[in-house]
Write an enzyme that holds these catalytic residues in place. Structure first.
Site, PDB file in Angstrom:
ATOM      1  N   ASP A 116       8.307  16.529  -5.108  1.00  0.00           N
ATOM      2  CA  ASP A 116       8.514  15.071  -5.060  1.00  0.00           C
ATOM      3  C   ASP A 116       7.962  14.285  -6.306  1.00  0.00           C
ATOM      4  O   ASP A 116       7.003  14.598  -6.847  1.00  0.00           O
ATOM      5  CB  ASP A 116       7.758  14.620  -3.683  1.00  0.00           C
ATOM      6  CG  ASP A 116       7.998  13.288  -3.160  1.00  0.00           C
ATOM      7  OD1 ASP A 116       9.043  12.622  -3.530  1.00  0.00           O
ATOM      8  OD2 ASP A 116       6.777  12.677  -2.556  1.00  0.00           O
ATOM      9  N   HIS A 123       7.030   0.661  -7.676  1.00  0.00           N
ATOM     10  CA  HIS A 123       6.241   1.539  -6.531  1.00  0.00           C
ATOM     11  C   HIS A 123       4.711   2.169  -7.195  1.00  0.00           C
ATOM     12  O   HIS A 123       3.917   1.907  -6.818  1.00  0.00           O
ATOM     13  CB  HIS A 123       7.056   2.733  -6.052  1.00  0.00           C
ATOM     14  CG  HIS A 123       6.117   3.474  -5.091  1.00  0.00           C
ATOM     15  ND1 HIS A 123       5.566   2.967  -3.926  1.00  0.00           N
ATOM     16  CD2 HIS A 123       5.755   4.783  -5.196  1.00  0.00           C
ATOM     17  CE1 HIS A 123       4.961   3.849  -3.322  1.00  0.00           C
ATOM     18  NE2 HIS A 123       4.934   4.909  -4.323  1.00  0.00           N
ATOM     19  N   ARG A 132      -6.194   1.286  -7.038  1.00  0.00           N
ATOM     20  CA  ARG A 132      -7.236   1.294  -7.996  1.00  0.00           C
ATOM     21  C   ARG A 132      -7.407  -0.043  -8.632  1.00  0.00           C
ATOM     22  O   ARG A 132      -6.762  -0.297  -9.829  1.00  0.00           O
ATOM     23  CB  ARG A 132      -6.858   2.120  -9.358  1.00  0.00           C
ATOM     24  CG  ARG A 132      -6.711   3.790  -8.812  1.00  0.00           C
ATOM     25  CD  ARG A 132      -6.272   4.711 -10.143  1.00  0.00           C
ATOM     26  NE  ARG A 132      -5.029   4.075 -10.978  1.00  0.00           N
ATOM     27  CZ  ARG A 132      -3.825   4.121 -10.474  1.00  0.00           C
ATOM     28  NH1 ARG A 132      -3.596   5.403  -9.544  1.00  0.00           N
ATOM     29  NH2 ARG A 132      -2.828   3.778 -11.285  1.00  0.00           N
ATOM     30  N   GLU A 187       7.868   6.676   3.519  1.00  0.00           N
ATOM     31  CA  GLU A 187       8.370   6.458   2.082  1.00  0.00           C
ATOM     32  C   GLU A 187       9.812   6.604   2.026  1.00  0.00           C
ATOM     33  O   GLU A 187      10.403   7.820   2.179  1.00  0.00           O
ATOM     34  CB  GLU A 187       7.627   7.554   1.034  1.00  0.00           C
ATOM     35  CG  GLU A 187       6.307   7.105   0.660  1.00  0.00           C
ATOM     36  CD  GLU A 187       5.502   7.932  -0.355  1.00  0.00           C
ATOM     37  OE1 GLU A 187       5.896   8.899  -0.642  1.00  0.00           O
ATOM     38  OE2 GLU A 187       4.245   7.420  -0.828  1.00  0.00           O
ATOM     39  N   GLU A 189      13.093   7.341   0.367  1.00  0.00           N
ATOM     40  CA  GLU A 189      13.340   8.004  -1.049  1.00  0.00           C
ATOM     41  C   GLU A 189      14.947   8.545  -0.955  1.00  0.00           C
ATOM     42  O   GLU A 189      15.468   8.668   0.048  1.00  0.00           O
ATOM     43  CB  GLU A 189      12.601   9.325  -1.256  1.00  0.00           C
ATOM     44  CG  GLU A 189      10.859   8.690  -1.162  1.00  0.00           C
ATOM     45  CD  GLU A 189      10.123   9.904  -1.785  1.00  0.00           C
ATOM     46  OE1 GLU A 189      10.590  10.922  -2.473  1.00  0.00           O
ATOM     47  OE2 GLU A 189       8.730   9.780  -1.377  1.00  0.00           O
ATOM     48  N   ASP A 221       9.675  10.417   3.422  1.00  0.00           N
ATOM     49  CA  ASP A 221       8.604  11.161   2.766  1.00  0.00           C
ATOM     50  C   ASP A 221       7.313  10.489   3.663  1.00  0.00           C
ATOM     51  O   ASP A 221       6.493   9.876   3.100  1.00  0.00           O
ATOM     52  CB  ASP A 221       8.317  11.302   1.511  1.00  0.00           C
ATOM     53  CG  ASP A 221       7.148  12.118   1.083  1.00  0.00           C
ATOM     54  OD1 ASP A 221       6.596  12.848   1.881  1.00  0.00           O
ATOM     55  OD2 ASP A 221       6.557  11.639  -0.058  1.00  0.00           O
ATOM     56  N   ARG A 225      -1.839   7.443   4.715  1.00  0.00           N
ATOM     57  CA  ARG A 225      -2.278   6.828   3.615  1.00  0.00           C
ATOM     58  C   ARG A 225      -3.847   7.001   3.601  1.00  0.00           C
ATOM     59  O   ARG A 225      -4.449   7.394   2.569  1.00  0.00           O
ATOM     60  CB  ARG A 225      -2.272   5.458   3.411  1.00  0.00           C
ATOM     61  CG  ARG A 225      -0.886   5.171   3.490  1.00  0.00           C
ATOM     62  CD  ARG A 225      -0.120   5.795   2.166  1.00  0.00           C
ATOM     63  NE  ARG A 225       1.272   5.237   2.063  1.00  0.00           N
ATOM     64  CZ  ARG A 225       2.123   5.749   1.357  1.00  0.00           C
ATOM     65  NH1 ARG A 225       1.704   6.796   0.294  1.00  0.00           N
ATOM     66  NH2 ARG A 225       3.456   5.514   1.337  1.00  0.00           N
ATOM     67  N   GLN A 228      -4.394  10.749   2.664  1.00  0.00           N
ATOM     68  CA  GLN A 228      -4.140  10.797   1.238  1.00  0.00           C
ATOM     69  C   GLN A 228      -5.240  10.291   0.192  1.00  0.00           C
ATOM     70  O   GLN A 228      -5.600  10.709  -0.766  1.00  0.00           O
ATOM     71  CB  GLN A 228      -2.791  10.111   0.884  1.00  0.00           C
ATOM     72  CG  GLN A 228      -2.180  10.029  -0.489  1.00  0.00           C
ATOM     73  CD  GLN A 228      -0.933   9.287  -0.626  1.00  0.00           C
ATOM     74  OE1 GLN A 228      -0.582   8.430   0.544  1.00  0.00           O
ATOM     75  NE2 GLN A 228      -0.718   9.001  -1.802  1.00  0.00           N
ATOM     76  N   LYS A 241       0.749  14.302   2.891  1.00  0.00           N
ATOM     77  CA  LYS A 241       2.282  14.641   2.991  1.00  0.00           C
ATOM     78  C   LYS A 241       2.946  15.680   3.572  1.00  0.00           C
ATOM     79  O   LYS A 241       4.008  15.752   4.063  1.00  0.00           O
ATOM     80  CB  LYS A 241       2.494  14.670   1.261  1.00  0.00           C
ATOM     81  CG  LYS A 241       1.792  13.337   0.550  1.00  0.00           C
ATOM     82  CD  LYS A 241       2.773  12.194   0.790  1.00  0.00           C
ATOM     83  CE  LYS A 241       2.444  11.289  -0.407  1.00  0.00           C
ATOM     84  NZ  LYS A 241       3.431   9.895  -0.535  1.00  0.00           N
ATOM     85  N   THR A 245       8.493  15.743   6.468  1.00  0.00           N
ATOM     86  CA  THR A 245       9.411  15.051   5.663  1.00  0.00           C
ATOM     87  C   THR A 245      10.607  15.234   6.139  1.00  0.00           C
ATOM     88  O   THR A 245      11.280  16.306   6.236  1.00  0.00           O
ATOM     89  CB  THR A 245       9.500  15.803   4.009  1.00  0.00           C
ATOM     90  OG1 THR A 245       8.169  15.822   3.547  1.00  0.00           O
ATOM     91  CG2 THR A 245      10.390  14.880   3.091  1.00  0.00           C
ATOM     92  N   THR A 332       9.267   7.179  -3.913  1.00  0.00           N
ATOM     93  CA  THR A 332       9.350   5.974  -3.096  1.00  0.00           C
ATOM     94  C   THR A 332      10.116   5.049  -4.036  1.00  0.00           C
ATOM     95  O   THR A 332       9.986   4.681  -5.284  1.00  0.00           O
ATOM     96  CB  THR A 332       8.243   5.179  -2.677  1.00  0.00           C
ATOM     97  OG1 THR A 332       7.180   6.326  -2.184  1.00  0.00           O
ATOM     98  CG2 THR A 332       8.214   4.082  -1.728  1.00  0.00           C
ATOM     99  N   GLU A 346       3.015  -0.855   0.694  1.00  0.00           N
ATOM    100  CA  GLU A 346       3.446  -1.985  -0.047  1.00  0.00           C
ATOM    101  C   GLU A 346       3.771  -3.416   0.441  1.00  0.00           C
ATOM    102  O   GLU A 346       3.439  -4.536   0.377  1.00  0.00           O
ATOM    103  CB  GLU A 346       4.462  -1.741  -1.162  1.00  0.00           C
ATOM    104  CG  GLU A 346       4.142  -0.769  -2.163  1.00  0.00           C
ATOM    105  CD  GLU A 346       5.252   0.093  -2.710  1.00  0.00           C
ATOM    106  OE1 GLU A 346       5.875  -0.259  -3.700  1.00  0.00           O
ATOM    107  OE2 GLU A 346       5.847   1.132  -2.127  1.00  0.00           O
TER     108      GLU A 346
HETATM  109 CA    CA Z   1       6.932  10.578  -1.851  1.00  0.00          CA
END
Ligand code: CA
Length: 399
Positions: A116, A123, A132, A187, A189, A221, A225, A228, A241, A245, A332, A346
């Site tokens: 991935d 993104h 962050r 996600e 993708e 995916d 969160r 993660q 994750k 998937t 993503t 997001e």
């Molecule tokens: Ca992903």
């Protein structure tokens, strides 16, 4: 023009012809091609001598067919096109057309390795700001190489498979706790499927992309969160994750996407030699994400910073081999606007700005019973539009 009723003018006309694996009448899974709202039983066609593919079309996965290589992929596609357009073949082919609602789609190929990537600048910058805050949104390496990680191939499931809410650890102000994820996300993708393998120690150049890549699937995916955020430093994504998937049941062959290749965004700073692809092309795929039926975002794949050819070259630059059935996903897909993001992290800006639905309901992350469906279209020949197979899944309560 096809003689098949409903094919012309549909997004699954003869310019599309995606491959899948289906079950019908309690028989073993086998390979078919979608035309309109029908499945053309290619295993039956091969058994009847209408198509030649070295006996690979009666297998329960696309892997053996995908391993044959591009000349064979092109020959079979040309033959299938001929069978579905020349009315002379109608008597032989018509009994092999099955209504989609009478078949059950299986995982289209046995997934070998799963990688991935993280190739959308929008993104990566959004996630950087959310995870962050106060630091530069992109890390220093981001514009020099396509960031990626190796995922879990064994938990790649076909569209329609329910997804059980994962359990794991998350951080709280009182310290880490274990339990069902409370920030379950998606996600959206695009995935690329390897047909032709490469030997250990060899490198696959950006120019060899079309020799190795058979086709494209849509990918969701699923991402927890909270799990993660607590686990990802220092080694990257792991249990947040790997629980599931989802991929579309249909693999769109690259041959169907000839009109969809477009110049990718200019890269600054210039990339190192092994990543320089000329022409530098991405795919003009228009994705749409539906949350319980409501269209919430429309991610534009053409905005991706790193191209699929660059991802493949990077994946093998250290001599790592490719296997038939390898799947690498784009990361993503998020465009510059909030209405174009490919994750709910997001869309709700880390859960701080809930989504409001037409019926008055709101959401930040996924609740049990929620269904998410990702679809996509691409430009086809002569101003037509082709559809990629959808990927959908419903969340079940944690066990
Ligand atoms: Ca992903």
């Amino acid at each position: 023009m096809s003689w098949v009723t409903g094919a012309d003018g549909s997004t699954y006309g003869v310019a599309n012809l995606p491959y899948g694996v289906f079950r019908h009448d309690g028989r073993e899974p086998r390979v078919g091609v979608r035309i309109g709202d029908l499945v053309f039983d290619l295993a039956g066609a091969e058994a009847a001598g209408l198509v030649l593919a070295a006996g690979t079309l009666g297998r329960p996965a696309l892997n053996d067919f995908m391993a044959l290589g591009r000349p064979q992929w092109t020959a079979v596609r040309q033959r299938v096109t001929e069978l579905l357009t020349d009315p002379a073949h109608r008597p032989a082919v018509e009994p092999l057309l099955l209504p989609l609602d009478e078949v059950r789609m299986a995982l289209p190929f046995e997934v070998a390795d799963y990688v991935d990537f993280y190739s959308s600048e929008h993104h990566a910058a959004n996630v950087g700001q959310i995870f962050r805050p106060g630091q530069p949104p992109l890390l220093p390496n981001w514009k020099h190489l396509p960031i990626g990680y190796h995922g879990r191939a064994g938990t790649v499931v076909v569209s329609g498979t329910p997804v059980v809410r994962p359990t794991g650890q998350r951080a709280t102000p009182q310290g880490p706790v274990a339990g069902p994820s409370v920030r379950l996300d998606i996600e959206a993708e695009v995935g690329f499927v390897i047909g032709v393998p490469s030997p250990l120690g060899a490198r696959v150049s950006v120019d060899d992309f079309t020799d190795h890549v058979f086709g494209v699937v849509l990918v969701n995916d699923w991402s927890a969160r909270d799990i993660q955020a607590w686990e990802y430093q220092p080694l990257g994504p792991f249990l947040g994750k790997s629980f599931a998937t989802s991929i579309s049941a249909w693999v769109t062959p690259l041959d169907a996407l000839g009109d969809a290749f477009v110049p990718a965004p200019e890269q600054d700073p210039p990339v190192t030699d092994y990543l320089r692809d000329v022409p530098h092309l991405g795919l003009d795929l228009s994705l749409a994400v539906r949350w319980n039926g409501e269209r919430v975002t429309e991610p534009p794949f053409a905005t991706m910073y790193w191209t699929p050819a660059q991802q493949l070259a990077h994946l093998t630059v250290n001599g790592a081999s490719l296997r038939t059935g390898d799947l690498y996903a784009s990361g993503t897909v998020s465009g510059p606007e909030r209405s174009q993001v490919g994750s709910f992290l997001e869309l709700t800006w880390g859960g701080t700005e809930p989504v409001k639905f037409g019926d008055g309901g709101t959401r930040t992350f996924l609740e049990d019973g929620d269904t998410v469906t990702v679809t996509a279209t691409a430009p086809g020949p002569d101003g037509t539009t082709i559809a990629l197979g959808e990927v959908t899944g419903t969340i079940l309560p944690a066990r």
